[in-house]
Motif scaffolding. Structure first.
Motif, PDB file in Angstrom:
ATOM      1  N   VAL A   1       0.813  -1.227   0.000  1.00 16.56           N
ATOM      2  CA  VAL A   1       0.000   0.000   0.000  1.00 16.56           C
ATOM      3  C   VAL A   1       0.840   1.268   0.000  1.00 16.56           C
ATOM      4  O   VAL A   1       0.288   2.369  -0.171  1.00 16.56           O
ATOM      5  N   THR A   2       2.168   1.160   0.173  1.00 18.12           N
ATOM      6  CA  THR A   2       3.017   2.353   0.095  1.00 18.12           C
ATOM      7  C   THR A   2       3.823   2.413  -1.196  1.00 18.12           C
ATOM      8  O   THR A   2       4.518   3.400  -1.429  1.00 18.12           O
ATOM      9  N   ALA A   3       3.732   1.396  -2.021  1.00 16.91           N
ATOM     10  CA  ALA A   3       4.520   1.351  -3.254  1.00 16.91           C
ATOM     11  C   ALA A   3       4.217   2.565  -4.126  1.00 16.91           C
ATOM     12  O   ALA A   3       3.054   2.931  -4.328  1.00 16.91           O
ATOM     13  N   GLY A   4       5.276   3.194  -4.632  1.00 20.24           N
ATOM     14  CA  GLY A   4       5.118   4.313  -5.553  1.00 20.24           C
ATOM     15  C   GLY A   4       4.828   5.645  -4.897  1.00 20.24           C
ATOM     16  O   GLY A   4       4.687   6.659  -5.596  1.00 20.24           O
ATOM     17  N   ARG A   5       4.755   5.707  -3.594  1.00 21.79           N
ATOM     18  CA  ARG A   5       4.475   6.969  -2.907  1.00 21.79           C
ATOM     19  C   ARG A   5       5.772   7.688  -2.553  1.00 21.79           C
ATOM     20  O   ARG A   5       6.829   7.075  -2.432  1.00 21.79           O
ATOM     21  N   SER A   6       5.681   8.991  -2.349  1.00 24.84           N
ATOM     22  CA  SER A   6       6.815   9.750  -1.842  1.00 24.84           C
ATOM     23  C   SER A   6       7.112   9.311  -0.411  1.00 24.84           C
ATOM     24  O   SER A   6       6.290   8.653   0.235  1.00 24.84           O
ATOM     25  N   LEU A   7       8.278   9.699   0.099  1.00 24.71           N
ATOM     26  CA  LEU A   7       8.664   9.275   1.445  1.00 24.71           C
ATOM     27  C   LEU A   7       7.642   9.729   2.474  1.00 24.71           C
ATOM     28  O   LEU A   7       7.192   8.932   3.305  1.00 24.71           O
ATOM     29  N   GLU A   8       7.261  11.004   2.448  1.00 21.99           N
ATOM     30  CA  GLU A   8       6.325  11.503   3.454  1.00 21.99           C
ATOM     31  C   GLU A   8       4.964  10.841   3.322  1.00 21.99           C
ATOM     32  O   GLU A   8       4.331  10.505   4.324  1.00 21.99           O
ATOM     33  N   ASP A   9       4.495  10.627   2.094  1.00 21.46           N
ATOM     34  CA  ASP A   9       3.198   9.982   1.913  1.00 21.46           C
ATOM     35  C   ASP A   9       3.255   8.513   2.332  1.00 21.46           C
ATOM     36  O   ASP A   9       2.280   7.981   2.887  1.00 21.46           O
ATOM     37  N   ALA A  10       4.381   7.860   2.070  1.00 23.21           N
ATOM     38  CA  ALA A  10       4.525   6.465   2.488  1.00 23.21           C
ATOM     39  C   ALA A  10       4.543   6.360   4.015  1.00 23.21           C
ATOM     40  O   ALA A  10       3.903   5.473   4.586  1.00 23.21           O
ATOM     41  N   LEU A  11       5.255   7.273   4.676  1.00 18.21           N
ATOM     42  CA  LEU A  11       5.271   7.269   6.136  1.00 18.21           C
ATOM     43  C   LEU A  11       3.883   7.570   6.693  1.00 18.21           C
ATOM     44  O   LEU A  11       3.477   7.005   7.717  1.00 18.21           O
ATOM     45  N   ALA A  12       3.148   8.453   6.015  1.00 18.87           N
ATOM     46  CA  ALA A  12       1.801   8.787   6.471  1.00 18.87           C
ATOM     47  C   ALA A  12       0.909   7.554   6.475  1.00 18.87           C
ATOM     48  O   ALA A  12       0.111   7.359   7.399  1.00 18.87           O
ATOM     49  N   VAL A  13       1.034   6.704   5.462  1.00 16.14           N
ATOM     50  CA  VAL A  13       0.228   5.487   5.405  1.00 16.14           C
ATOM     51  C   VAL A  13       0.740   4.461   6.408  1.00 16.14           C
ATOM     52  O   VAL A  13      -0.032   3.914   7.204  1.00 16.14           O
ATOM     53  N   GLU A  14       2.037   4.197   6.395  1.00 17.37           N
ATOM     54  CA  GLU A  14       2.590   3.152   7.258  1.00 17.37           C
ATOM     55  C   GLU A  14       2.358   3.449   8.734  1.00 17.37           C
ATOM     56  O   GLU A  14       2.004   2.552   9.511  1.00 17.37           O
ATOM     57  N   TYR A  15       2.524   4.714   9.128  1.00 19.66           N
ATOM     58  CA  TYR A  15       2.389   5.083  10.539  1.00 19.66           C
ATOM     59  C   TYR A  15       1.073   5.775  10.836  1.00 19.66           C
ATOM     60  O   TYR A  15       0.874   6.293  11.931  1.00 19.66           O
TER      61      TYR A  15
END
Length: 502
Positions: free
Chosen positions: A175-189
């Motif tokens: 679900v974080t694939a292809g996202r920017s770092l901040e957007d990926a962290l927003a989803v993961e955390y």
């Protein structure tokens, strides 16, 4: 995603719908064994679901959960399970919603909200708790059957089956694939992306992380936001002692000289808490009140202290307790609403009974500086804020706040700080405090207010922050203001600026 990936079922070569509970060859497709299909949800999961529905209607989890637990007569391990399930599902809904969308093959906005809350509870059991997958699915489907209906229970079963097919780590990668770092962290955390950006900016500006360590510091902060906080207690000086709390089962705080940490149990079982001689209060909140009281004083004679916006009164009660054996100090407490003023009165009861000189009133703090100029020796402005520093304790706050709230709140914060400076005596001090590290609510408010005045100096507040052993706290940033952090200090992210009126 092809048709066979949809939880709703399969289509054969002629395009006919086939139920999701059957696969080719007649084998059962359901994740729940027939013998495990409970007709109704168990009380712990039902309690968690009820709290989540109340939160969706505007309630606060920390206020609603105790009422639901009492009504369901849940205690001990059952109450602990319901608490973890509730708080975890609310905290981590950003990640779980992304997983549910993928598993369901549809946006969460297209899922009936009561069913979505059921799915969030199931996802947290599978991905965030030590509950066997089959038990998590079985119990959640039973909950869905009771609370959402038989039709919805089939959908819940199918979605949870998909979720059990991967580990948490595999879902995070998906679900974080292809996202920017901040957007990926927003989803993961599980933080809104705008909050992640705000926290990153606060870490950078606060001087506790450089560019090389910023990403690691941000991850540590997000992880701390998602960790269940300990129950912190304050022994109000002169009314209770830390040793009394230790004797009641708490552990002495190493951070606050008047603090203790309760490893388990109900704080209300402690007599000092019931009698308001002690209270539940974050150690960061304790430290900011102690810092204001310890600020050097200019001048002689009687003192008047003011808490400009006090509700519900925890910091004011600590200030009052500190003044109880000082006949030269009168504490004035102001709150804008009658309801919150009454909360303050209850909070202050023990300090008043012990002899503290306290005057409690209701009024708009933004007007008090004009009404009572040059009056107070010490002024506390515990300003209303986004609460981004207390996301550990208020899991729903991250989903309720929006960037537009910051703009509205900074106007109020600036007005309150201006009023406090007007109300302070020449030589008096003002503590500007927020439970948010957002730069717009902290240093920018202080900067904007002081830029238009030549009668104020911002002093270095760091020497005022002392731990239980008397040593200055570490990792307080570049100064002159102090920013506490969950991942560094184990407190809420309290901000404190000390301003002295010339």
């Amino acid at each position: 995603m092809n048709n066979s990936d949809q939880p709703g079922g399969y289509r054969d070569e002629r395009g006919r719908q086939r139920p999701a509970s059957r696969r080719a060859g007649g084998k059962n497709r359901t994740a729940v064994r027939p013998a495990d299909r409970r007709r109704g949800g168990d009380p712990t999961r039902k309690a968690a679901w009820q709290v989540m529905r109340s939160v969706a209607d505007g309630a606060y989890a920390n206020l609603e959960l105790p009422k639901v637990l009492r009504a369901a007569d849940l205690h001990g391990r059952d109450a602990a399970f319901a608490t973890e399930l509730t708080y975890g599902a609310i905290r981590m809904r950003g990640l779980y919603d992304a997983v549910i969308e993928f598993a369901a093959g549809r946006p969460v906005g297209q899922i009936d909200p009561p069913v979505l809350d059921t799915l969030r509870l199931g996802a947290h059991q599978i991905l965030g708790m030590r509950v066997p997958s089959h038990a998590a699915a079985s119990e959640t489907v039973a909950l869905a059957r009771e609370m959402n209906g038989t039709g919805a229970s089939g959908f819940v079963n199918a979605v949870l089956r998909r979720i059990t097919e991967r580990t948490r780590e595999e879902w995070v990668r998906e679900v974080t694939a292809g996202r920017s770092l901040e957007d990926a962290l927003a989803v993961e955390y599980s933080h809104p992306a705008w909050v992640v950006r705000a926290l990153r900016g606060a870490l950078r500006s606060g001087g506790v992380a450089d560019e090389a360590s910023l990403d690691d510091a941000l991850v540590a902060l997000l992880e701390a936001d998602n960790a269940a906080p300990a129950v912190s207690l304050v022994a109000r000086p002169g009314l209770a002692t830390v040793q009394e709390l230790v004797d009641a089962g708490a552990e002495a705080s190493t951070l606050s000289p008047v603090g203790a940490v309760l490893p388990g149990g109900d704080p209300a079982d402690i007599p000092a808490v019931r009698q308001t001689r002690a209270a539940v209060q974050d150690e960061g909140s304790q430290l900011v009140a102690l810092a204001l009281a310890a600020a050097p004083r200019e001048g002689e004679g009687p003192q008047e202290w003011l808490d400009l916006c006090a509700g519900p009164g925890g910091k004011a009660a600590l200030l009052a307790a500190l003044s109880a054996d000082r006949p030269d100090v009168t504490v004035f407490v102001n709150e804008v609403s009658e309801h919150r003023t009454e909360l303050v009165r209850r909070t202050m009861r023990a300090a008043i009974d012990a002899g503290a000189e306290v005057m409690i009133g209701t009024g708009d703090g933004r007007e008090l500086g004009a009404e009572e100029p040059n009056t107070y020796d010490r002024v506390l402005v515990d300003a209303p804020c986004t609460g981004l520093g207390a996301l550990r304790r208020r899991p729903e706050a991250r989903w309720r706040r929006t960037p537009s709230d910051v703009t509205d709140l900074t106007t109020v914060q600036s007005d309150l700080l201006t009023s406090a400076l007007d109300a302070a005596k020449p030589g008096g001090v003002v503590a500007y405090v927020t439970c948010s590290p957002h730069v717009a609510e902290t240093t920018e408010v202080v900067r904007s207010v002081t830029a238009g005045r030549d009668d104020v100096v911002v002093e270095d507040a760091r020497p005022l922050f002392r731990d239980a052993a008397g040593a200055q706290l570490a990792d307080l940033g570049d100064g002159p203001a102090v920013q506490l952090w969950p991942h560094l200090h184990g407190t809420d992210a309290m901000f404190f600026a000390l301003l002295r009126k010339k």
